[in-house]
Write a protein that holds these residues in place. Structure first.
Motif, PDB file in Angstrom:
ATOM      1  N   THR A   3     -16.548 -44.550 -37.970  1.00  0.00           N
ATOM      2  CA  THR A   3     -16.739 -44.137 -39.358  1.00  0.00           C
ATOM      3  C   THR A   3     -15.682 -43.110 -39.739  1.00  0.00           C
ATOM      4  O   THR A   3     -15.119 -42.416 -38.882  1.00  0.00           O
ATOM      5  CB  THR A   3     -18.125 -43.515 -39.596  1.00  0.00           C
ATOM      6  N   ILE A   4     -15.423 -43.033 -41.044  1.00  0.00           N
ATOM      7  CA  ILE A   4     -14.648 -41.915 -41.586  1.00  0.00           C
ATOM      8  C   ILE A   4     -15.510 -41.263 -42.660  1.00  0.00           C
ATOM      9  O   ILE A   4     -16.410 -41.894 -43.208  1.00  0.00           O
ATOM     10  CB  ILE A   4     -13.280 -42.350 -42.158  1.00  0.00           C
ATOM     11  N   THR A   5     -15.244 -40.014 -42.942  1.00  0.00           N
ATOM     12  CA  THR A   5     -15.977 -39.297 -43.979  1.00  0.00           C
ATOM     13  C   THR A   5     -15.057 -39.036 -45.150  1.00  0.00           C
ATOM     14  O   THR A   5     -13.972 -38.469 -44.986  1.00  0.00           O
ATOM     15  CB  THR A   5     -16.541 -37.974 -43.443  1.00  0.00           C
ATOM     16  N   THR A   6     -15.487 -39.462 -46.325  1.00  0.00           N
ATOM     17  CA  THR A   6     -14.669 -39.300 -47.529  1.00  0.00           C
ATOM     18  C   THR A   6     -14.701 -37.855 -48.007  1.00  0.00           C
ATOM     19  O   THR A   6     -15.484 -37.034 -47.521  1.00  0.00           O
ATOM     20  CB  THR A   6     -15.182 -40.208 -48.651  1.00  0.00           C
ATOM     21  N   GLN A   7     -13.865 -37.562 -49.008  1.00  0.00           N
ATOM     22  CA  GLN A   7     -13.800 -36.200 -49.536  1.00  0.00           C
ATOM     23  C   GLN A   7     -15.122 -35.754 -50.142  1.00  0.00           C
ATOM     24  O   GLN A   7     -15.426 -34.551 -50.163  1.00  0.00           O
ATOM     25  CB  GLN A   7     -12.686 -36.097 -50.579  1.00  0.00           C
ATOM     26  N   ASP A   8     -15.932 -36.706 -50.633  1.00  0.00           N
ATOM     27  CA  ASP A   8     -17.225 -36.321 -51.191  1.00  0.00           C
ATOM     28  C   ASP A   8     -18.366 -36.509 -50.195  1.00  0.00           C
ATOM     29  O   ASP A   8     -19.536 -36.573 -50.562  1.00  0.00           O
ATOM     30  CB  ASP A   8     -17.516 -37.069 -52.498  1.00  0.00           C
ATOM     31  N   GLY A   9     -18.017 -36.586 -48.898  1.00  0.00           N
ATOM     32  CA  GLY A   9     -19.014 -36.505 -47.847  1.00  0.00           C
ATOM     33  C   GLY A   9     -19.736 -37.783 -47.506  1.00  0.00           C
ATOM     34  O   GLY A   9     -20.823 -37.750 -46.914  1.00  0.00           O
ATOM     35  N   VAL A  10     -19.146 -38.937 -47.845  1.00  0.00           N
ATOM     36  CA  VAL A  10     -19.774 -40.221 -47.552  1.00  0.00           C
ATOM     37  C   VAL A  10     -19.206 -40.795 -46.256  1.00  0.00           C
ATOM     38  O   VAL A  10     -17.979 -40.877 -46.093  1.00  0.00           O
ATOM     39  CB  VAL A  10     -19.545 -41.218 -48.710  1.00  0.00           C
ATOM     40  N   ASP A  11     -20.071 -41.198 -45.355  1.00  0.00           N
ATOM     41  CA  ASP A  11     -19.632 -41.841 -44.114  1.00  0.00           C
ATOM     42  C   ASP A  11     -19.436 -43.329 -44.364  1.00  0.00           C
ATOM     43  O   ASP A  11     -20.382 -44.028 -44.749  1.00  0.00           O
ATOM     44  CB  ASP A  11     -20.663 -41.638 -43.005  1.00  0.00           C
ATOM     45  N   ILE A  12     -18.208 -43.804 -44.148  1.00  0.00           N
ATOM     46  CA  ILE A  12     -17.864 -45.210 -44.354  1.00  0.00           C
ATOM     47  C   ILE A  12     -17.655 -45.863 -42.990  1.00  0.00           C
ATOM     48  O   ILE A  12     -16.776 -45.449 -42.220  1.00  0.00           O
ATOM     49  CB  ILE A  12     -16.592 -45.364 -45.211  1.00  0.00           C
ATOM     50  N   PHE A  13     -18.466 -46.875 -42.708  1.00  0.00           N
ATOM     51  CA  PHE A  13     -18.352 -47.619 -41.459  1.00  0.00           C
ATOM     52  C   PHE A  13     -17.231 -48.634 -41.580  1.00  0.00           C
ATOM     53  O   PHE A  13     -17.048 -49.270 -42.621  1.00  0.00           O
ATOM     54  CB  PHE A  13     -19.661 -48.343 -41.163  1.00  0.00           C
ATOM     55  N   TYR A  14     -16.470 -48.803 -40.476  1.00  0.00           N
ATOM     56  CA  TYR A  14     -15.424 -49.832 -40.477  1.00  0.00           C
ATOM     57  C   TYR A  14     -15.291 -50.469 -39.103  1.00  0.00           C
ATOM     58  O   TYR A  14     -15.666 -49.893 -38.074  1.00  0.00           O
ATOM     59  CB  TYR A  14     -14.083 -49.248 -40.931  1.00  0.00           C
ATOM     60  N   LYS A  15     -14.763 -51.690 -39.101  1.00  0.00           N
ATOM     61  CA  LYS A  15     -14.383 -52.400 -37.879  1.00  0.00           C
ATOM     62  C   LYS A  15     -12.862 -52.459 -37.835  1.00  0.00           C
ATOM     63  O   LYS A  15     -12.215 -52.658 -38.864  1.00  0.00           O
ATOM     64  CB  LYS A  15     -14.928 -53.833 -37.895  1.00  0.00           C
ATOM     65  N   MET A  83      -7.838 -46.766 -45.130  1.00  0.00           N
ATOM     66  CA  MET A  83      -6.451 -47.174 -44.891  1.00  0.00           C
ATOM     67  C   MET A  83      -5.589 -45.992 -44.450  1.00  0.00           C
ATOM     68  O   MET A  83      -4.756 -46.124 -43.550  1.00  0.00           O
ATOM     69  CB  MET A  83      -5.848 -47.799 -46.156  1.00  0.00           C
ATOM     70  N   GLU A  84      -5.808 -44.854 -45.070  1.00  0.00           N
ATOM     71  CA  GLU A  84      -5.034 -43.665 -44.710  1.00  0.00           C
ATOM     72  C   GLU A  84      -5.415 -43.157 -43.321  1.00  0.00           C
ATOM     73  O   GLU A  84      -4.552 -42.743 -42.535  1.00  0.00           O
ATOM     74  CB  GLU A  84      -5.237 -42.578 -45.766  1.00  0.00           C
ATOM     75  N   HIS A  85      -6.689 -43.206 -43.015  1.00  0.00           N
ATOM     76  CA  HIS A  85      -7.153 -42.779 -41.690  1.00  0.00           C
ATOM     77  C   HIS A  85      -6.520 -43.630 -40.592  1.00  0.00           C
ATOM     78  O   HIS A  85      -6.113 -43.104 -39.546  1.00  0.00           O
ATOM     79  CB  HIS A  85      -8.676 -42.883 -41.619  1.00  0.00           C
ATOM     80  N   LEU A  86      -6.428 -44.933 -40.838  1.00  0.00           N
ATOM     81  CA  LEU A  86      -5.841 -45.847 -39.852  1.00  0.00           C
ATOM     82  C   LEU A  86      -4.325 -45.970 -40.009  1.00  0.00           C
ATOM     83  O   LEU A  86      -3.681 -46.623 -39.191  1.00  0.00           O
ATOM     84  CB  LEU A  86      -6.491 -47.232 -39.980  1.00  0.00           C
ATOM     85  N   ASP A  87      -3.794 -45.357 -41.050  1.00  0.00           N
ATOM     86  CA  ASP A  87      -2.360 -45.398 -41.375  1.00  0.00           C
ATOM     87  C   ASP A  87      -1.847 -46.843 -41.408  1.00  0.00           C
ATOM     88  O   ASP A  87      -0.839 -47.187 -40.771  1.00  0.00           O
ATOM     89  CB  ASP A  87      -1.545 -44.564 -40.375  1.00  0.00           C
ATOM     90  N   LEU A  88      -2.536 -47.669 -42.168  1.00  0.00           N
ATOM     91  CA  LEU A  88      -2.169 -49.089 -42.252  1.00  0.00           C
ATOM     92  C   LEU A  88      -1.026 -49.289 -43.236  1.00  0.00           C
ATOM     93  O   LEU A  88      -1.058 -48.776 -44.352  1.00  0.00           O
ATOM     94  CB  LEU A  88      -3.369 -49.926 -42.684  1.00  0.00           C
ATOM     95  N   ARG A  89      -0.038 -50.059 -42.804  1.00  0.00           N
ATOM     96  CA  ARG A  89       1.095 -50.411 -43.661  1.00  0.00           C
ATOM     97  C   ARG A  89       1.406 -51.890 -43.485  1.00  0.00           C
ATOM     98  O   ARG A  89       1.000 -52.495 -42.501  1.00  0.00           O
ATOM     99  CB  ARG A  89       2.311 -49.548 -43.331  1.00  0.00           C
ATOM    100  N   ASN A  90       2.096 -52.454 -44.472  1.00  0.00           N
ATOM    101  CA  ASN A  90       2.406 -53.891 -44.452  1.00  0.00           C
ATOM    102  C   ASN A  90       1.138 -54.725 -44.334  1.00  0.00           C
ATOM    103  O   ASN A  90       1.106 -55.775 -43.697  1.00  0.00           O
ATOM    104  CB  ASN A  90       3.368 -54.212 -43.298  1.00  0.00           C
ATOM    105  N   ALA A  91       0.074 -54.254 -44.958  1.00  0.00           N
ATOM    106  CA  ALA A  91      -1.238 -54.891 -44.824  1.00  0.00           C
ATOM    107  C   ALA A  91      -1.437 -55.979 -45.875  1.00  0.00           C
ATOM    108  O   ALA A  91      -0.904 -55.906 -46.983  1.00  0.00           O
ATOM    109  CB  ALA A  91      -2.342 -53.851 -44.952  1.00  0.00           C
ATOM    110  N   VAL A  92      -2.220 -56.972 -45.487  1.00  0.00           N
ATOM    111  CA  VAL A  92      -2.689 -57.995 -46.416  1.00  0.00           C
ATOM    112  C   VAL A  92      -4.146 -57.669 -46.748  1.00  0.00           C
ATOM    113  O   VAL A  92      -4.972 -57.534 -45.841  1.00  0.00           O
ATOM    114  CB  VAL A  92      -2.592 -59.407 -45.803  1.00  0.00           C
TER     115      VAL A  92
END
Length: 276
Positions: A3-15, A83-92
């Protein structure tokens, strides 16, 4: 769980699966589902050597069931945080239904320098609801009906939708897949009723016209002509005209849920576009 936590305190789950050095493909799910709706695509592209990422929208799946922020601006900002947390670039970026709207706003507002291509599948842009400027849209009463059904009996509503129009299982001769229906219900019921209720306004009343005009990366627009949830005439047929570099692919007789019911066709078409 990741998970990452957004600036307004929301936990976002990701794979996040696959080689970190491979080109990333990011999947954005539809209402009221979760990243699990992309399992077939993620496994397919993982086998093709890609890095695959999908997150649960706020209030959906395993992300926080927060009270606020159930609008497209927050959806796109949450995606950007991942995306910023994972530093994704050249993404589809590939979005289905409401997720297509999320992709449009993310790419237009947050994706500069990070996005290679985009795909909008059975997607809600430019705008679903009927207005003076959008006379071909669906009347607001349609969406009021969805809200009323959800508030009255969400569990039954989330059985009726996939059993009928979502996958075209209400069509004569359709082969009904009980596992698909159960999986849709499971995903929906894992989320927040408040997020789902407010999300109806987000997917139906948000105008994505300026987002579409701002997107300059190659964008594939895919839609089934028997989509009973997001009718093609007032969505993809209009969206492709607003994109600078858009390509439209129409699937005869396919439903809103064609990524699931017709994955054997959709997945190779996605791969061909990504490789092109």
């Amino acid at each position: 769980m990741s998970t990452i936590t957004t600036q307004d305190g929301v936990d976002i789950f990701y794979k996040d699966w696959g080689p970190r050095t491979a080109q990333p493909i990011v999947f954005h799910h539809g209402w009221p589902l979760s990243s699990d709706d992309w399992d077939t695509q993620m496994l397919f592209f993982l086998e093709q050597g890609y890095r695959v990422i999908a997150h649960d929208r706020r209030g959906h799946g395993r992300s926080s069931q927060v009270s606020d922020g159930h609008d497209v601006d927050h959806y796109a900002a949450d995606a950007a945080a991942v995306m910023e947390h994972l530093d994704l670039r050249n993404a589809v970026h590939i979005g289905h239904s409401t997720g297509g709207g999320e992709v449009a706003r993310y790419v237009a507002r947050h994706g500069k320098g990070r996005v290679a291509k985009a795909v909008l599948i059975s997607a809600v842009p430019p705008i679903m609801v009927k207005t003076d400027a959008n006379p071909g849209g669906l009347p607001i009463e349609v969406f009021d009906g969805l809200r009323a059904a959800l508030a009255a009996n969400r569990a039954q509503f989330f059985r009726d939708l996939p059993s009928g129009p979502f996958y075209g299982f209400n069509r004569p001769g359709a082969k009904v897949d009980e596992g698909v229906i159960a999986n849709w219900w499971r995903q929906g019921m894992n989320g927040s009723a408040k997020a789902h209720y407010e999300g109806i306004k987000a997917f139906s009343e948000t105008d994505f016209t300026e987002d579409l005009k701002a997107i300059d990366v190659p964008t594939l627009v895919m839609h089934g002509d028997d989509d009973q949830i997001v009718p093609i005439a007032d969505s993809s047929l209009l969206s492709v005209k607003l994109l600078k570099n858009g390509t439209l692919k129409v699937y005869e007789g396919y439903s809103h849920g064609m990524c699931t019911t017709n994955a054997d066709v959709i997945n190779p078409d996605l791969l061909a576009f990504i490789k092109s």
